[in-house]
Scaffold this motif. Structure first.
Motif, PDB file in Angstrom:
ATOM      1  N   SER A  42     -71.217  95.119   8.364  1.00 31.92           N
ATOM      2  CA  SER A  42     -70.319  96.261   7.132  1.00 31.92           C
ATOM      3  C   SER A  42     -69.256  96.333   7.468  1.00 31.92           C
ATOM      4  O   SER A  42     -68.400  97.296   6.546  1.00 31.92           O
ATOM      5  N   LYS A  96     -74.572  93.235   3.861  1.00 34.48           N
ATOM      6  CA  LYS A  96     -74.581  93.917   4.899  1.00 34.48           C
ATOM      7  C   LYS A  96     -76.688  94.164   4.726  1.00 34.48           C
ATOM      8  O   LYS A  96     -76.801  94.881   5.556  1.00 34.48           O
ATOM      9  N   ARG A 127     -77.848  91.761   6.964  1.00 32.18           N
ATOM     10  CA  ARG A 127     -77.263  91.806   8.313  1.00 32.18           C
ATOM     11  C   ARG A 127     -76.930  90.459   9.033  1.00 32.18           C
ATOM     12  O   ARG A 127     -76.512  89.863   9.890  1.00 32.18           O
TER      13      ARG A 127
END
Length: 158
Positions: free
Chosen positions: A76, A142, A145
């Motif tokens: 994030s 993002k 991941r």
């Protein structure tokens, strides 16, 4: 029947208490032997720093001050670069490590998706920034991941 019950009770109680005491004393003995061992093992980690990327040399700082600090920057945190189109970066806060000089920093990117290589720049005692080598937008980082696993080796006292 009363005599039989009395004898049974005496055998059980007399047999139970020594057994219980033996079990409890065995537990305390094991704890008394294991706790010092665990304490000794937890304090056997040593670190020797041979060179540092600052004006300070390892001789300037005492070895008990050497510290390893590690962490993971989550996906994030990826941000699009404003200076290089298609690239992104992660700014990692290491202020809780309390380094007094710039630490040595190593990084790797891991994730289930396709994550790019990174390089570290703008290193200091409170943060560092990891930039992508290949093209990857913050959104892709993002979505894929991509986590940044990092370790910092330095000094936390003078």
């Amino acid at each position: 029947h009363v005599i039989f019950i009395k004898q049974w009770y005496q055998r059980r109680v007399r047999g139970f208490l020594p057994c219980l005491l033996n079990h409890v004393s065995t537990m305390f003995l094991k704890a008394a032997l294991l706790l010092p061992l665990l304490f000794a093992l937890s304090h056997q980690i040593t670190m020797k720093v041979v060179s540092m990327p600052s004006v300070l040399t390892p001789e300037d700082l005492p070895e008990p001050c050497a510290e390893v600090c590690v962490g993971v920057a989550l996906p994030s945190g990826w941000t699009d670069s404003t200076w290089s189109a298609g690239k992104s970066y992660l700014k990692v806060d290491i202020s809780s490590c309390a380094f007094v000089s710039q630490p040595l920093i190593t990084v790797t990117v891991a994730g289930p998706g396709s994550c790019p290589s990174v390089f570290v720049d703008k290193m200091g005692t409170a943060y560092f920034t990891a930039y992508t080598v290949g093209d990857m937008s913050a959104e892709e980082g993002k979505d894929q991941r991509c986590e940044l696993h990092w370790s910092a080796f330095g000094y936390n006292c003078e």
